[in-house]
Design an enzyme around this catalytic site. Structure first.
Site, PDB file in Angstrom:
ATOM      1  N   LYS A 134     -37.826 -14.863  10.910  1.00 52.74           N
ATOM      2  CA  LYS A 134     -36.960 -15.984  10.555  1.00 52.74           C
ATOM      3  C   LYS A 134     -37.348 -17.166  11.426  1.00 52.74           C
ATOM      4  O   LYS A 134     -37.313 -17.086  12.661  1.00 52.74           O
ATOM      5  CB  LYS A 134     -35.496 -15.608  10.762  1.00 52.74           C
TER       6      LYS A 134
ATOM      7  N   ASP B 127     -19.015 -12.617   9.185  1.00 53.76           N
ATOM      8  CA  ASP B 127     -19.556 -13.070   7.898  1.00 53.76           C
ATOM      9  C   ASP B 127     -19.990 -11.872   7.048  1.00 53.76           C
ATOM     10  O   ASP B 127     -21.078 -11.851   6.489  1.00 53.76           O
ATOM     11  CB  ASP B 127     -20.751 -14.011   8.131  1.00 53.76           C
TER      12      ASP B 127
ATOM     13  N   VAL C 221     -37.615 -17.516   5.906  1.00 49.15           N
ATOM     14  CA  VAL C 221     -37.872 -16.120   6.259  1.00 49.15           C
ATOM     15  C   VAL C 221     -39.226 -15.728   5.667  1.00 49.15           C
ATOM     16  O   VAL C 221     -39.483 -15.943   4.486  1.00 49.15           O
ATOM     17  CB  VAL C 221     -36.771 -15.183   5.738  1.00 49.15           C
TER      18      VAL C 221
ATOM     19  N   GLY D  68     -33.847 -21.207   3.129  1.00 47.64           N
ATOM     20  CA  GLY D  68     -32.479 -21.694   3.074  1.00 47.64           C
ATOM     21  C   GLY D  68     -32.363 -23.084   3.657  1.00 47.64           C
ATOM     22  O   GLY D  68     -33.364 -23.787   3.836  1.00 47.64           O
ATOM     23  N   GLY D  69     -31.150 -23.457   3.988  1.00 46.12           N
ATOM     24  CA  GLY D  69     -30.911 -24.809   4.457  1.00 46.12           C
ATOM     25  C   GLY D  69     -31.486 -25.081   5.826  1.00 46.12           C
ATOM     26  O   GLY D  69     -31.892 -26.206   6.121  1.00 46.12           O
ATOM     27  N   MET D  70     -31.514 -24.087   6.705  1.00 48.23           N
ATOM     28  CA  MET D  70     -31.903 -24.337   8.085  1.00 48.23           C
ATOM     29  C   MET D  70     -33.028 -23.450   8.587  1.00 48.23           C
ATOM     30  O   MET D  70     -33.544 -23.688   9.670  1.00 48.23           O
ATOM     31  CB  MET D  70     -30.680 -24.181   8.997  1.00 48.23           C
ATOM     32  N   ALA D  71     -33.397 -22.425   7.869  1.00 48.83           N
ATOM     33  CA  ALA D  71     -34.468 -21.540   8.324  1.00 48.83           C
ATOM     34  C   ALA D  71     -35.191 -20.952   7.118  1.00 48.83           C
ATOM     35  O   ALA D  71     -34.649 -20.868   6.027  1.00 48.83           O
ATOM     36  CB  ALA D  71     -33.923 -20.426   9.213  1.00 48.83           C
TER      37      ALA D  71
ATOM     38  N   GLY E 248     -38.024 -15.918   1.636  1.00 50.26           N
ATOM     39  CA  GLY E 248     -36.935 -16.759   1.144  1.00 50.26           C
ATOM     40  C   GLY E 248     -36.797 -17.998   2.007  1.00 50.26           C
ATOM     41  O   GLY E 248     -37.351 -18.094   3.104  1.00 50.26           O
TER      42      GLY E 248
END
Length: 739
Positions: free
Chosen positions: A41, A135, A26, A21-24, A19
């Protein structure tokens, strides 16, 4: 993004992208040092130069590395390699709780309670180490294929101080506690509130507070009363509803004090679903609705508190509203909050990064201090060593030369210590021993086998295979030919079966073509499930299809045990689990179409799990095997697999999470195929795959591989807009000779 086959940290090989995302990103990677698959990650390159992001990225590993609990995703390693910052974690095959809820609409009471208990146990382990997750949401809860629930993504977690921590980081707004929305503090009870919202969504299929904007949702957390979940699900047990309402009280003092209390109530609710044992603290007589002041409302709307949750990329991509709630605060407001939080060490670091201190001057002073300190330490070491006569100026060149010589010698030694396994095919055992001794290799006879090409008494093959580079003193296992296989109606019952497990003896005798009749007998000297005797006995020559009576021990008897659940686990592990409970195991193999278990795993058991039976009871487990019902199959193009070919019989492929439904290319790579990116054989190309109609799996027709090659990797790639194919996932396949 990293390409397939890239080695990170000299041990982790990138296999596929899980996957982004915005900053990392995986990835699925293979740890060649420990020979296992892991999740990696990796911080995106554009953030690698920012020390603030790197520190927050490493905070996740630091927060979770000390947690060793079955309900928390384990962190194995953290590091940096040529500008690549990465965290290595346990690879969990499964789906997120969010996906599971979306798939089922809402969960049953037992499912929701079981998941809540497991999440609570994982969070309790974190809280016991003074770590607040901050979270908790369904996207950060993973349900593995074997039914275990694990908490992940400690990206914005912090260590609590005096049970309360100042913070400017908050999780997804749908699951954030009122104190997180208000920006005051977060503590252990904030996680309990978020877990309560998650339980609400599990039993109703919806979140209690929703709106068009993140600000509107945040205000509802502060002011609106929650609609009781029983209004959406009238049959919801009274006790579970009260547990959810207690977890989601707006005042932290009215929630559960600890997760241990919550776990006890959840377990109690399974026993007494409609009980009134949940202790809800009453509101005081003068309690009134607390309204947000205009100043607080202005702060929220203007971004007085920001959600700098760093690890929102894993599961939040599907819900943009959850990712970022407010804009960053103004410098004036930040300065005022910095002054209020000057005692908090973490906030002081954040203040420095936001401009509270001249960071360039501070860095210069820090570097200068380190240099001066290093020089002083070197001088002191040199003076002490000189006084002891250990070093002298004149010997520096000699020392450098010696060092280079030692390094060269080490490299030479490493090469010298590797030897090549010789080809022993067609040689006698004596000749093999001579050749292996000359190479400083050991030998061990692995057994005998029929061969149509190698004469009787000569070696047919070795493990490792000829030509393999191995360390000196490695033991080489060889096999001796018994000549061509002769058709013989008689077989000999092997020795060494008495005292072995029933399933092992059954498998051995069935492979010889013998029929089995099992008789049970109580015994105080032979373990449960072990064979007491055979009739005919060991060493007896009998005709094929002869019935052999196996007498197996049931122990001393008069002891009741609970049947464990072994569905969905490997057959060997299931057998060991059942034997440990004092049960006898019978294994039935079949080519089941049950897509919920992989090949080699148990798909059914009798009696069912949870039943209490007498020690020594026989438990029949059914194991899914490749092509158990037929020795032939068909390839993806419909061609029959012929006897003598090496094939993987109808492997089933799991749907990659990032597959978008486009045209697919399947490419098989085996030993000797060269570049993993382009080598191998394309076995399917140009059409999409329907995973969803088969429970998330796709059954591939039998795949023919290279003769004698027992393994291979099948790469699944999806066609892009420019016509090229991007690899999404890889599958390890086992090949065997079709008889």
């Amino acid at each position: 993004m990293l390409n397939m086959g890239v080695i990170v940290g000299e041990r982790y090989e990138i296999v596929g992208c899980v996957g982004s995302g915005g900053m990392a990103d995986v990835y699925k990677a293979k740890d060649h040092k420990l020979n296992r698959f892991v999740a990696m990650k990796v911080l995106k390159p554009e953030f690698s130069a920012d020390t603030n992001f790197i520190r927050k990225f490493q905070r996740e590993a630091q927060a979770a590395a000390g947690l060793a609990h079955p309900n928390v995703v384990n962190v194995f390693d953290v590091g940096e390699d040529q500008g690549i910052n990465y965290i290595v974690m346990e690879l969990i095959e499964g789906i997120t709780l969010k996906e599971y809820i979306s798939k089922k609409g809402r969960l049953t009471v037992k499912e929701a309670t079981s998941i809540a208990i497991q999440v609570s146990m994982g969070l309790e382990a974190a809280h016991n180490r003074n770590i607040v997750h901050r979270d908790i949401k369904p996207q950060n809860i993973i349900i593995s294929t074997d039914g275990k629930v694990k908490v992940t993504d400690f990206g914005i977690a912090r260590v609590a101080s005096s049970n309360t921590i100042s913070t400017n980081a908050m999780g997804s707004v749908h699951y954030s506690s009122p104190e997180q929305v208000r920006g005051g503090y977060s503590d252990f009870k904030s996680d309990i509130y978020s877990l309560g919202i998650t339980m609400y969504e599990m039993v109703t299929g919806r979140v209690p507070f929703d709106g068009d904007t993140t600000v509107a949702i945040a205000i509802k957390h502060l002011q609106d009363e929650m609609v009781p979940p029983s209004q959406y699900v009238p049959e919801l047990p009274h006790s579970l509803e009260e547990i959810i309402l207690k977890c989601t009280q707006k005042s932290p003092d009215r929630r559960y004090s600890t997760l241990a209390e919550l776990i006890n109530d959840l377990k109690h609710s399974l026993i007494d679903p409609n009980g009134s044992f949940v202790n809800l603290s009453p509101l005081s007589n003068h309690a009134q609705t607390i309204m947000i002041t205009p100043e607080e409302m202005k702060q929220i709307q203007n971004g007085g508190y920001n959600t700098s949750s760093f690890y929102e990329e894993d599961d939040d991509d599907e819900d943009d509203d959850d990712e970022e709630i407010y804009e960053k605060p103004s410098k004036k407001k930040r300065r005022r909050r910095d002054e209020e939080d000057e005692d908090d060490e973490e906030d002081e670091e954040d203040d420095d990064e936001r401009g509270g201190v001249n960071t360039k001057l501070e860095k210069a002073m820090t570097i200068g201090g380190l240099i001066i300190g290093g020089i002083i330490i070197c001088i002191l070491i040199y003076m002490v060593a000189s006084a002891a006569g250990l070093v002298s100026l004149g010997s520096k060149k000699d020392n450098d030369a010696d060092t280079q010589k030692e390094q060269a010698q080490d490299a030479t030694d490493e090469t010298v210590n590797k030897v090549t396994v010789p080809d022993l095919t067609g040689k006698t055992e004596e000749e093999a021993g001579t050749e292996l001794n000359a190479q400083n290799l050991g030998k061990k006879k692995g057994g005998e086998e029929a061969s149509d090409t190698v004469a009787e008494g000569l070696i047919t093959r070795t493990e490792p295979a000829a030509g393999t580079q191995v360390d000196k003193n490695t033991q080489v296992v060889y096999y001796v030919s018994t000549g061509k296989a002769e058709e013989d109606t008689n077989v000999t019952i092997p020795s060494g079966l008495v005292g072995e497990s029933l399933s092992s003896v059954q498998s051995t005798l069935q492979d010889l073509g013998l029929k089995i009749n099992v008789e049970k007998q109580q015994s105080s000297s032979v373990e449960v499930g072990k064979v007491i005797s055979l009739n005919p006995g060991e060493g007896t020559s009998v005709a094929k299809d002869t019935e052999v009576v196996i007498t197996v021990s049931t122990g001393e008897g008069d002891k009741m045990v609970a049947v464990p659940n072994v569905r969905g686990i490997e057959a060997s592990e299931a057998e060991a689990t059942l034997i440990a409970q004092g049960l006898i195991v019978e294994v039935e193999k079949s080519d089941s179409e049950d897509a919920n278990v992989a090949y080699g795993e148990v798909y059914a058991q009798t009696p069912k799990a949870g039943n209490r039976v007498e020690e020594g009871t026989t438990i029949t487990i059914k194991v899914r095997t490749e092509g158990a019902s037929s020795s032939t199959g068909t390839t993806t193009d419909g061609t029959k697999v012929e006897a003598g070919q090496w094939a993987a019989i109808e492997p089933k492929l799991k749907k990659p999470d990032n597959y978008q439904g486009g045209n697919v290319q399947l490419r098989l790579v085996q030993d000797g195929d060269g570049d993993q990116e382009e080598g191998g054989t394309v076995i399917m190309e140009g059409s999409p795959i329907d995973f969803d109609s088969n429970g998330g799996y796709y059954s591939v027709g039998s795949i023919v591989g290279k003769d004698g090659v027992e393994s291979g990797t099948l790469y699944l790639a999806e066609q892009q807009e420019d016509g090229s194919y991007q690899t999404l996932w890889s599958y390890e396949l086992k090949f065997s000779e079709v008889e």
